[in-house]
Each structure stands twice: as structure tokens, then as C-alpha cells.
Design an enzyme around this catalytic site. Structure first.
Site, PDB file in Angstrom:
ATOM      1  N   ASN A 118      -6.403   1.342   3.095  1.00  0.00           N
ATOM      2  CA  ASN A 118      -7.284   2.581   3.343  1.00  0.00           C
ATOM      3  C   ASN A 118      -7.019   3.664   2.412  1.00  0.00           C
ATOM      4  O   ASN A 118      -7.462   4.568   2.318  1.00  0.00           O
ATOM      5  CB  ASN A 118      -6.937   2.981   4.911  1.00  0.00           C
ATOM      6  N   TYR A 132      -5.873  -9.157  11.679  1.00  0.00           N
ATOM      7  CA  TYR A 132      -4.671  -8.592  12.471  1.00  0.00           C
ATOM      8  C   TYR A 132      -4.445  -9.372  13.814  1.00  0.00           C
ATOM      9  O   TYR A 132      -5.301  -9.281  14.516  1.00  0.00           O
ATOM     10  CB  TYR A 132      -4.291  -7.313  12.394  1.00  0.00           C
ATOM     11  N   ASN A 135     -12.128  -0.986  -0.431  1.00  0.00           N
ATOM     12  CA  ASN A 135     -11.408  -1.388   0.876  1.00  0.00           C
ATOM     13  C   ASN A 135     -12.240  -1.215   2.266  1.00  0.00           C
ATOM     14  O   ASN A 135     -12.505  -0.178   2.401  1.00  0.00           O
ATOM     15  CB  ASN A 135     -10.162  -0.818   0.891  1.00  0.00           C
ATOM     16  N   GLU A 136     -12.494  -2.248   2.891  1.00  0.00           N
ATOM     17  CA  GLU A 136     -12.998  -2.153   3.969  1.00  0.00           C
ATOM     18  C   GLU A 136     -14.280  -1.102   4.307  1.00  0.00           C
ATOM     19  O   GLU A 136     -14.191  -0.351   5.270  1.00  0.00           O
ATOM     20  CB  GLU A 136     -11.957  -1.898   5.314  1.00  0.00           C
ATOM     21  N   GLU A 173      -6.004  -9.231   3.562  1.00  0.00           N
ATOM     22  CA  GLU A 173      -5.296  -8.635   4.608  1.00  0.00           C
ATOM     23  C   GLU A 173      -4.980  -9.471   5.904  1.00  0.00           C
ATOM     24  O   GLU A 173      -6.017  -9.761   6.268  1.00  0.00           O
ATOM     25  CB  GLU A 173      -5.641  -7.271   5.036  1.00  0.00           C
ATOM     26  N   GLN A 205       2.012  -6.276   5.268  1.00  0.00           N
ATOM     27  CA  GLN A 205       2.255  -6.036   3.729  1.00  0.00           C
ATOM     28  C   GLN A 205       3.685  -6.582   3.403  1.00  0.00           C
ATOM     29  O   GLN A 205       3.984  -7.710   4.101  1.00  0.00           O
ATOM     30  CB  GLN A 205       2.358  -4.593   3.593  1.00  0.00           C
ATOM     31  N   GLU A 250       0.714  -1.217   0.001  1.00  0.00           N
ATOM     32  CA  GLU A 250       0.018   0.035  -0.086  1.00  0.00           C
ATOM     33  C   GLU A 250       0.800   1.304   0.079  1.00  0.00           C
ATOM     34  O   GLU A 250       2.052   0.958   0.573  1.00  0.00           O
ATOM     35  CB  GLU A 250      -0.852  -0.098   1.370  1.00  0.00           C
TER      36      GLU A 250
END
Length: 503
Positions: free
Chosen positions: A71, A243, A171-172, A291, A351, A26
Site C-alpha cells: 500500500n 492472508y 499494488n492492489e 503477498e 513480509q 515494505e
């Protein structure tokens, strides 16, 4: 600790999609600038990309990479990153409160991905922008010539289209922190129309719709149901993010989050089945776990830094220093993805460089492998083929996040082309050695080919620029084939990759 394992040639989960071992990068922190791209570095190539970082990336054999966010993508204007570099605008990135110089855009990144041998998986902005801009991006990237956007690409020196097949629809979007956050039905309708437009351009495009940002979201798993009811027939994957961390300083509880992830996947698999049945749909939708990683060492401090700084360029951000405990956890988590590979077809470690990443690089200095690099590499190299349905009989434990957790975590892959079976084994026990006995049913003439082990380190031990190989796999001992079975002793808190030649 006695541990019996049964492996049978005919008891399988299914073929593993190689994209299970993909990555994510990202525009944030030093992932791009100071990570893969540093024109003033002694190791920079003629395009400004670091050759030392590239070598470490190539050794992972990453099949696909998700780009440019994250993000970041929810307020990103992709057009800012094309054309002459001197004409590109500097923008304020609202996601990470920093400046984006746009010196790396789609064409530069596509060049890097091609050099790394990695297929691109592109994300479009469905936060601050929408269908029209996404469609224009697709045309710029994928159409050969003869249209406004494709001819503009050709004028930028890129004659051939990139033919990108995987597209993330935002995304999200369930997250209130996201620029352009939407409720489920609103987002689902937008995703549906975007996917329809993309497949109208090319039926072979694979569309990834946003699922939950994590399994603790208040809208989970209702979000997935509502979104899929709007777009099920036009998408191919639903994304999941998660995460991990050991904030409680409880190693066994930390390792049990592997099982928690399995429940997450199972639950969303059930939602997919429900919506498919409700809609009488004929197509299948799979999971793209795009992710995942350990993220907790610097998380609180990073939040403070972001709130205090004044729009820096490529700041040090989310630069986790991973330890031996994290490497063991990542090995077990990859085992869970193998075991769930009938549902999870694509997964992206988040990442790749500097930002919560297996690779770190110093400005003007060295690049090195973090501890988590190695289990990720082992799975990518040897975890391709048919996932085996393995039975494990070993002592268990209970903890806060899961009950009846086996101390021995095992995944297995049969590669018929090379005639090998690879077992990935984690002994989670903090004190006891595992006396291993693996029955190899249906695999004749098994012979030990390789045994790699990570063991014997303090859980807090890390790698660094001066000690890049302090935590790394070494040849294993004490494991071999006896009377058609794999037997041996596995030290507590150890991760093993055992490769067998079979007929």
C-alpha cells in the site's frame, strides 16, 4: 490412521521456479527502520544495516524480494529516497498514517539486497502517479549512462545499473482503500501502456499486473478478466494476494484454507486461459502470488492503533507473534504452492522482518526466528527442482471452507542434480498418528538422508527474544526405507521434511 502415498519419477508437475520462495518488504512499521536498518544498533554495519538480521535472512536463501510496497507504494515518490540523506524530505505516509524519513531509498536498499544475495523486484506507483514517473524510475535504476536519470544515479555514487528485471505495476489497484484506486479497465489500460514502455526499454523485463487483493473481493474474478483483456500481450504475471487466520479457533478449518488457496489459483488460471484464447495470444501469463502470510493475531488492535496515533516514525505495527499452529499451516501452504508451481512461478511471503514476518528484531536488542521461519526455510532450501505429482490416499474431513480435505498433506520435489527426493508432509489430524506408506516408483536404491520434524508443542506456543528456539525442527525418528518404500509413523499435528537419496 492409514495413509498411502504414491510417488512416481515420471509423474511430474514441472520445474519449480526458485522465485517461488521469494519475500516482500515494505516501508511500513519496523520492517525497514528498526528491522533491516538500525544505524545505532551494536550489530549495525557501516551502512546502518543490522548484521544479525542479515544473517537470518541469508540462511533463508531468499531468491527475490518485492520492494518498496505494498500500500505504501501507491503514494510514494521514489525521488524522495535518492541523493544526500540530509537533503531528503520527511513525508506523511497515507497508507499507514506514519512518517517516512526516506533515509532508506532505492540505492540503500539495493546495497542491502546485494549483500543478502537477493534479486530485487521493484514496484512502481500507479496510484497517485503514473507512466512518466515509472519510466523515469526505470531509467534511473537500469540505464548505464548518458541520460538524465542514469547520470543522476551515477552522481549519487552508483556507476553501474542494477538491471532489475521484475517490475510490479502498482499494488492492489482493485482495493477501494488504495491511494489512486481504479476500476479494472482504467487500471488495465494504464498497466498495458506502462508495460509497453518498460518492454520498449528492455524486452527481457518481466511485468507483473495487479490481480485481486484477495478472493473475497466483490470484483473477483471479473477484475482479472477485465484487466487481462486490456494488457494480456504485454505482461508476464498477474499478482494474487491472500492472508490467513484462525479467528474461529477451529484448527481443521484453518488448515483447510490451504485447499481454498488452491481453488483461488485454479480459478485465476482458468481466467488466464480464457483471455489467452479470446485474444488468440501466443504468450503465456503466469501467477505471481506476491503477498501471502498469516495475519490475524494483532489485526484488529492494529486497526485501532492506526486510527488513533499521530503520524509516528517507524511504529510497532503488524508485529504478529506466530505460534506452532501457524508454522504447521505455513508448511501446508508452501506444499500447495509446490503443487501449483506450473501456474505460480513467483510467490513472496509478506513480509520479511518485524511486519507479519518470519524474523523479529528488538530495537537495540536481539533478532530471532519465529515459528514460521522454519517451514519457509525448509521449502526454500529443499523445494527446488521438479515438482512431483503425488497421489495421497488418507482419511478426509469436511469443514466450512472446504470438503473432502485429506488429513495428510504431501508435496514432493525431485532434484536430479543432487539425486534427492524431498517430501514435505503435514499431518493435520488433531488426535491420530498417521501410519505412512510411500511407494517410491522409478526411484531405485532410495536411502534416508535427513528427517526433520516439528511436533509435540501446544498450538499456541511461540518463540521470543528469550526463547528463540522453543519451536524449531528437530531430527525425526521412526521413519525409514523398507523394501523400496518409505514407512513410518507421523504424530498428529506434525510437519515433516524427509530427504531421500535416489538413483
Amino acid at each position: 490412521m492409514k495413509a498411502r502415498v504414491a510417488v512416481h519419477r515420471d509423474f511430474t508437475i514441472g520445474e519449480i521456479d526458485p522465485r517461488l520462495y521469494s519475500a516482500f518488504i515494505e516501508h511500513m512499521g519496523r520492517a525497514i527502520y528498526g528491522g533491516i536498518y538500525e544505524p545505532d544498533h551494536p550489530q549495525a554495519d557501516d551502512q546502518g544495516f543490522r548484521k544479525d538480521v542479515m544473517a537470518l535472512v541469508r540462511d533463508l536463501q531468499v531468491p527475490a524480494i518485492r520492494y518498496p510496497g505494498g500500500n505504501f507504494v501507491s503514494a510514494y515518490n521514489w525521488e524522495d529516497g535518492i541523493g544526500p540523506k540530509e537533503d531528503r524530505p520527511v513525508r506523511l505516509d497515507l497508507a499507514w498514517r506514519s512518517k517516512e524519513t526516506n533515509q532508506v531509498g532505492i540505492n540503500e536498499f539495493a546495497h542491502w539486497a546485494d549483500q543478502a544475495g537477493i534479486e530485487m523486484m521493484l514496484a512502481v506507483n500507479l496510484g497517485s502517479r503514473g507512466l512518466e514517473d515509472a519510466r523515469n524510475f526505470l531509467e534511473y535504476v537500469n540505464h548505464p549512462e548518458g541520460s538524465a536519470w542514469s547520470d543522476l544515479r551515477r552522481s549519487h555514487g552508483v556507476e553501474s545499473p542494477y538491471d532489475v528485471k521484475m517490475w510490479c505495476l502498482g499494488n492492489e489497484m482493485d482495493g477501494p482503500w488504495q491511494i489512486g484506486h481504479k476500476v479494472a479497465t482504467e487500471y488495465g489500460r494504464l498497466a498495458n501502456e506502462t508495460a509497453k514502455a518498460f518492454k520498449g526499454f528492455d524486452k527481457s523485463i518481466e511485468a507483473v499486473v495487479c490481480g485481486s487483493s484477495n478472493d473475497q473481493m466483490p470484483t473477483y474474478p471479473e477484475w482479472e478478466r477485465e484487466v487481462l483483456e486490456e494488457c494480456y500481450e504485454n505482461v508476464d504475471y498477474i499478482s494474487l494476494h491472500k492472508y490467513f487466520g484462525n479467528n474461529s479457533k477451529n484448527t481443521l478449518n484453518y488448515f483447510a484454507k490451504i485447499e481454498e488457496t488452491g481453488r483461488y489459483i485454479q480459478a485465476i488460471g482458468g481466467v488466464i486461459d480464457f483471455v489467452k484464447a479470446k485474444k488468440r495470444a501466443k504468450n503465456d501469463v503466469y501467477i505471481c502470488f506476491d503477498e501471502w502470510n498469516v495475519w490475524y493475531h494483532e489485526r484488529e488492535e492494529d486497526s485501532k492503533r492506526i486510527s488513533q496515533w499521530d503520524w509516528p516514525e517507524a511504529p510497532h505495527l503488524l508485529e504478529e507473534s506466530y505460534n506452532f499452529e501457524d508454522a504447521l499451516f505455513i508448511g501446508g501452504l508452501l506444499n500447495e504452492f509446490i503443487r501449483r508451481s506450473d501456474r505460480v512461478r513467483i510467490a513472496c511471503i509478506a513480509q520479511l522482518v518485524n511486519v507479519i514476518a518470519p524474523i523479529r528484531a528488538e530495537p537495540g536488542g536481539p533478532a530471532w526466528r519465529q515459528t514460521i521461519y522454519y517451514p519457509y526455510q525448509m521449502a526454500s532450501l529443499y523445494g527446488r527442482g521438479t515438482a512431483l505429482n503425488i497421489a495421497v490416499d488418507a482419511p478426509t474431513y469436511d469443514c466450512a471452507v472446504a470438503h473432502d480435505v485429506s488429513y495428510l498433506d504431501v508435496a514432493g520435489v525431485h532434484d536430479a542434480e543432487t539425486g534427492t527426493v524431498t517430501l514435505f508432509i503435514l499431518n493435520r489430524h488433531t488426535e491420530e498418528t498417521a501410519d505412512l506408506d510411500v511407494g517410491l516408483h522409478g526411484f531405485a536404491g532410495a536411502k534416508l538422508v535427513e528427517h526433520h520434524v516439528m511436533e509435540g508443542h501446544d498450538l499456541t506456543t511461540t518463540n521470543g527474544p528469550d526463547t528463540p528456539d522453543r519451536v524449531a525442527p528437530v531430527p525425526g525418528q521412526g521413519v525409514g526405507v523398507e523394501d523400496g518404500a518409505l514407512k513410518g509413523r507421523l504424530a498428529p499435528l506434525s510437519y515433516h521434511v524427509v530427504r531421500l537419496a535416489v538413483s
